[in-house]
Design an enzyme around this catalytic site. Structure first.
Site, PDB file in Angstrom:
ATOM      1  N   GLU A 148      -3.227 -62.768 -12.877  1.00  0.00           N
ATOM      2  CA  GLU A 148      -3.094 -61.716 -11.856  1.00  0.00           C
ATOM      3  C   GLU A 148      -1.661 -61.555 -11.336  1.00  0.00           C
ATOM      4  O   GLU A 148      -1.414 -61.604 -10.130  1.00  0.00           O
ATOM      5  CB  GLU A 148      -4.099 -61.971 -10.723  1.00  0.00           C
ATOM      6  CG  GLU A 148      -5.524 -61.987 -11.256  1.00  0.00           C
ATOM      7  CD  GLU A 148      -6.584 -62.394 -10.242  1.00  0.00           C
ATOM      8  OE1 GLU A 148      -6.253 -62.659  -9.075  1.00  0.00           O
ATOM      9  OE2 GLU A 148      -7.768 -62.468 -10.638  1.00  0.00           O
ATOM     10  N   ASN A 189      -3.747 -63.134 -17.944  1.00  0.00           N
ATOM     11  CA  ASN A 189      -5.101 -62.673 -17.602  1.00  0.00           C
ATOM     12  C   ASN A 189      -5.025 -61.819 -16.342  1.00  0.00           C
ATOM     13  O   ASN A 189      -4.295 -62.147 -15.401  1.00  0.00           O
ATOM     14  CB  ASN A 189      -5.967 -63.927 -17.356  1.00  0.00           C
ATOM     15  CG  ASN A 189      -7.435 -63.643 -17.181  1.00  0.00           C
ATOM     16  OD1 ASN A 189      -8.031 -62.909 -17.975  1.00  0.00           O
ATOM     17  ND2 ASN A 189      -8.045 -64.224 -16.153  1.00  0.00           N
ATOM     18  N   HIS A 225     -14.044 -57.100 -14.398  1.00  0.00           N
ATOM     19  CA  HIS A 225     -14.878 -56.993 -13.194  1.00  0.00           C
ATOM     20  C   HIS A 225     -15.066 -55.508 -12.889  1.00  0.00           C
ATOM     21  O   HIS A 225     -14.145 -54.844 -12.400  1.00  0.00           O
ATOM     22  CB  HIS A 225     -14.201 -57.680 -11.998  1.00  0.00           C
ATOM     23  CG  HIS A 225     -14.109 -59.158 -12.145  1.00  0.00           C
ATOM     24  ND1 HIS A 225     -15.226 -59.978 -12.144  1.00  0.00           N
ATOM     25  CD2 HIS A 225     -13.045 -59.976 -12.323  1.00  0.00           C
ATOM     26  CE1 HIS A 225     -14.843 -61.238 -12.302  1.00  0.00           C
ATOM     27  NE2 HIS A 225     -13.526 -61.266 -12.418  1.00  0.00           N
ATOM     28  N   GLU A 254     -13.925 -62.225 -17.883  1.00  0.00           N
ATOM     29  CA  GLU A 254     -14.703 -62.419 -16.643  1.00  0.00           C
ATOM     30  C   GLU A 254     -15.663 -61.259 -16.396  1.00  0.00           C
ATOM     31  O   GLU A 254     -15.866 -60.842 -15.251  1.00  0.00           O
ATOM     32  CB  GLU A 254     -13.743 -62.551 -15.442  1.00  0.00           C
ATOM     33  CG  GLU A 254     -12.671 -63.614 -15.609  1.00  0.00           C
ATOM     34  CD  GLU A 254     -11.786 -63.803 -14.377  1.00  0.00           C
ATOM     35  OE1 GLU A 254     -12.122 -63.306 -13.292  1.00  0.00           O
ATOM     36  OE2 GLU A 254     -10.743 -64.468 -14.513  1.00  0.00           O
ATOM     37  N   ASP A 256     -18.333 -58.695 -15.411  1.00  0.00           N
ATOM     38  CA  ASP A 256     -19.548 -58.500 -14.616  1.00  0.00           C
ATOM     39  C   ASP A 256     -19.534 -57.060 -14.105  1.00  0.00           C
ATOM     40  O   ASP A 256     -18.501 -56.405 -14.109  1.00  0.00           O
ATOM     41  CB  ASP A 256     -19.741 -59.538 -13.494  1.00  0.00           C
ATOM     42  CG  ASP A 256     -18.579 -59.672 -12.540  1.00  0.00           C
ATOM     43  OD1 ASP A 256     -17.704 -58.788 -12.512  1.00  0.00           O
ATOM     44  OD2 ASP A 256     -18.544 -60.668 -11.790  1.00  0.00           O
TER      45      ASP A 256
HETATM   46  O1  G3I Z   1     -15.612 -75.686  -2.306  1.00  0.00           O
HETATM   47  C1  G3I Z   1     -15.650 -75.108  -0.998  1.00  0.00           C
HETATM   48  C2  G3I Z   1     -16.724 -75.755  -0.149  1.00  0.00           C
HETATM   49  O2  G3I Z   1     -16.375 -77.104   0.036  1.00  0.00           O
HETATM   50  C3  G3I Z   1     -16.831 -75.018   1.179  1.00  0.00           C
HETATM   51  O3  G3I Z   1     -17.879 -75.537   1.914  1.00  0.00           O
HETATM   52  C4  G3I Z   1     -17.073 -73.535   0.942  1.00  0.00           C
HETATM   53  C5  G3I Z   1     -17.097 -72.745   2.229  1.00  0.00           C
HETATM   54  O4  G3I Z   1     -16.869 -71.377   2.034  1.00  0.00           O
HETATM   55  O5  G3I Z   1     -16.034 -73.020   0.123  1.00  0.00           O
HETATM   56  C6  G3I Z   1     -15.953 -73.631  -1.148  1.00  0.00           C
HETATM   57  O6  G3I Z   1     -14.918 -73.053  -1.905  1.00  0.00           O
HETATM   58  C7  G3I Z   1     -15.134 -71.735  -2.369  1.00  0.00           C
HETATM   59  C8  G3I Z   1     -15.072 -71.766  -3.883  1.00  0.00           C
HETATM   60  O7  G3I Z   1     -15.151 -70.461  -4.385  1.00  0.00           O
HETATM   61  C9  G3I Z   1     -16.189 -72.593  -4.520  1.00  0.00           C
HETATM   62  O8  G3I Z   1     -17.432 -72.044  -4.218  1.00  0.00           O
HETATM   63  C10 G3I Z   1     -14.040 -70.849  -1.813  1.00  0.00           C
HETATM   64  O9  G3I Z   1     -14.192 -70.715  -0.420  1.00  0.00           O
HETATM   65  C11 G3I Z   1     -14.093 -69.488  -2.463  1.00  0.00           C
HETATM   66  O10 G3I Z   1     -12.955 -68.736  -2.048  1.00  0.00           O
HETATM   67  C12 G3I Z   1     -14.063 -69.651  -3.966  1.00  0.00           C
HETATM   68  O11 G3I Z   1     -14.193 -68.350  -4.541  1.00  0.00           O
HETATM   69  C13 G3I Z   1     -13.807 -68.245  -5.883  1.00  0.00           C
HETATM   70  C14 G3I Z   1     -12.707 -67.213  -6.022  1.00  0.00           C
HETATM   71  O12 G3I Z   1     -12.392 -67.037  -7.391  1.00  0.00           O
HETATM   72  C15 G3I Z   1     -11.459 -67.612  -5.260  1.00  0.00           C
HETATM   73  O13 G3I Z   1     -10.530 -66.598  -5.289  1.00  0.00           O
HETATM   74  C16 G3I Z   1     -15.016 -67.810  -6.678  1.00  0.00           C
HETATM   75  O14 G3I Z   1     -15.996 -68.853  -6.669  1.00  0.00           O
HETATM   76  C17 G3I Z   1     -14.616 -67.491  -8.117  1.00  0.00           C
HETATM   77  O15 G3I Z   1     -15.703 -66.887  -8.777  1.00  0.00           O
HETATM   78  C18 G3I Z   1     -13.447 -66.511  -8.117  1.00  0.00           C
HETATM   79  O16 G3I Z   1     -13.072 -66.283  -9.448  1.00  0.00           O
HETATM   80  C19 G3I Z   1     -12.009 -65.345  -9.646  1.00  0.00           C
HETATM   81  C20 G3I Z   1     -11.224 -65.821 -10.853  1.00  0.00           C
HETATM   82  O17 G3I Z   1     -10.813 -67.142 -10.671  1.00  0.00           O
HETATM   83  C21 G3I Z   1     -10.030 -64.912 -11.120  1.00  0.00           C
HETATM   84  N1  G3I Z   1     -10.439 -63.527 -11.231  1.00  0.00           N
HETATM   85  C22 G3I Z   1     -11.292 -63.022 -10.155  1.00  0.00           C
HETATM   86  C23 G3I Z   1     -12.503 -63.926  -9.938  1.00  0.00           C
HETATM   87  C24 G3I Z   1     -13.437 -63.370  -8.889  1.00  0.00           C
HETATM   88  O18 G3I Z   1     -12.819 -63.321  -7.642  1.00  0.00           O
END
Ligand code: G3I
Length: 331
Positions: A148, A189, A225, A254, A256
């Site tokens: 990104e 990516n 996405h 990715e 969806d």
């Molecule tokens: O692990 C913590 C947990 O300990 C805590 O209790 C909880 C509270 O909100 O948060 C947890 O972390 C989260 C993590 O996902 C795991 O679930 C983060 O807050 C959350 O921000 C994070 O989101 C991820 C996101 O990237 C971050 O930008 C998504 O799961 C993940 O699907 C998403 O993936 C991205 C790709 O890497 C890049 N392209 C876009 C894609 C979708 O946004």
């Protein structure tokens, strides 16, 4: 009567759990592309049905969060490889390849990285890439090295890397990743680069220039996405083809398709059409080598947290039943 009904329902439940998703065989068997999904280690460990569908349908996995810098080194010098190691071990055991995600990204970055001055930041990025790509050397088919890097208008995103290290940080990242794992395919990516637009144009110009300079870049990752609310991007096949013409691989990394809730049969059909168009665009170009979705079940998805009012973006529903989109790819 009631007992017979209950028995009937029980049989149906058992059947729906044991019947394979498609008579044609799993998704991975109907194409010569890698077919992948993002995977979250906590679900892999806790949910047998999640693990079973993932194992059955896909031949590649991408750790959804487990390899991100903020996860592996939240505190400087203290590494936590537990999630990443578990996914790599699962992949080895089940014969799947791994897409590494991601080495240099402005998001999910540990706090301590943001405050460093330029020279130290450069050394730290180099060390991060060497440590992580080196740890999994030989075990990762493809790495999302830089994630990104562009804004929607095609200018460079003003990240800590861009601001402090300048344009060259991207070429450097690829060189360091190649040194750490010479056999891994190295990708840039991004999202919203599915069709022809200023952001995909900028990506195209960048990778063309990197290739010309001899930077070890091997592919472009198109995240995919999509949302039913924005229409299908125009020129996807042409866009994939122009990257391939540079001598690069392309991966859908990715995919969806978000649905504005509530879900209706018509919206599921529209979603199937979107997934189908991405699948077809990839299969129209020989060098589009991978079709990966960002998760596979509506039970777990990043979408509702980030886009309130949208959801149901995956190929399988919450109960792991294949949706029309799945049937479109694997009729
Ligand atoms: O692990 C913590 C947990 O300990 C805590 O209790 C909880 C509270 O909100 O948060 C947890 O972390 C989260 C993590 O996902 C795991 O679930 C983060 O807050 C959350 O921000 C994070 O989101 C991820 C996101 O990237 C971050 O930008 C998504 O799961 C993940 O699907 C998403 O993936 C991205 C790709 O890497 C890049 N392209 C876009 C894609 C979708 O946004």
């Amino acid at each position: 009567m009631r007992t017979r009904l209950a028995a009937g329902i029980a049989v149906l439940v058992v059947l729906s759990q044991t019947v394979p998703a498609s008579a044609a065989g799993p998704l991975k068997s109907v194409t010569n592309r890698y077919v992948g999904s993002a995977v979250a280690v906590q679900h892999l460990n806790a949910e047998a049905d999640y693990k079973s569908v993932l194992t059955r349908e896909f031949d590649s996995v991408t750790p959804e969060n487990e390899m991100k810098w903020g996860v592996v080194e939240a505190v400087r010098g203290q590494y936590d490889w537990s999630g990443a190691d578990a996914i790599v071990a699962y992949a080895k055991k089940t014969g799947k390849s791994v897409r590494g995600h991601t080495l240099v990204w402005h998001s999910q970055l540990p706090d301590w990285v943001g405050g460093l001055e330029a020279a130290e930041l450069r050394a730290v990025v180099k060390d991060h890439i060497r440590t992580e790509a080196g740890r999994y050397r030989g075990k990762i088919r493809a790495w999302d090295v830089v994630n990104e890097a562009f804004n929607e208008d095609g200018t460079r995103r003003q990240t800590v890397f861009q601001e402090k290290l300048g344009d060259r940080y991207i070429a450097d990242a690829f060189r360091w990743a190649h040194a750490a794992d010479p056999k891994a395919k190295l990708y840039i990516n991004d999202y919203n680069i599915e069709g022809l637009n200023p952001k995909s144009d900028a990506t195209f110009e960048l990778v063309k220039s990197l290739k010309r300079q001899g930077v070890p870049i091997h592919g472009v990752g198109i995240q995919g996405h999509l949302s039913l609310m924005y229409g299908f991007p125009s020129g996807m096949k042409e866009n994939i083809a122009r990257f391939a013409a540079l001598g690069l691989d392309v991966a859908i990394t990715e995919a969806d398709v978000r649905i504005p809730l509530p879900v209706t049969p018509e919206k599921l059909d529209a979603q199937a059409s979107y997934f189908g168009q991405v699948w077809d665009a990839c299969h129209a170009v020989r060098r589009c080598v991978e079709f990966t979705t960002w998760g596979f079940t509506d039970r777990h998805s990043w979408v509702p947290d980030v886009f309130p009012g949208e959801g149901a973006a995956c190929l399988f529903d919450e109960n792991l039943r294949p949706k029309p989109a799945y049937a479109r790819l694997n009729p």
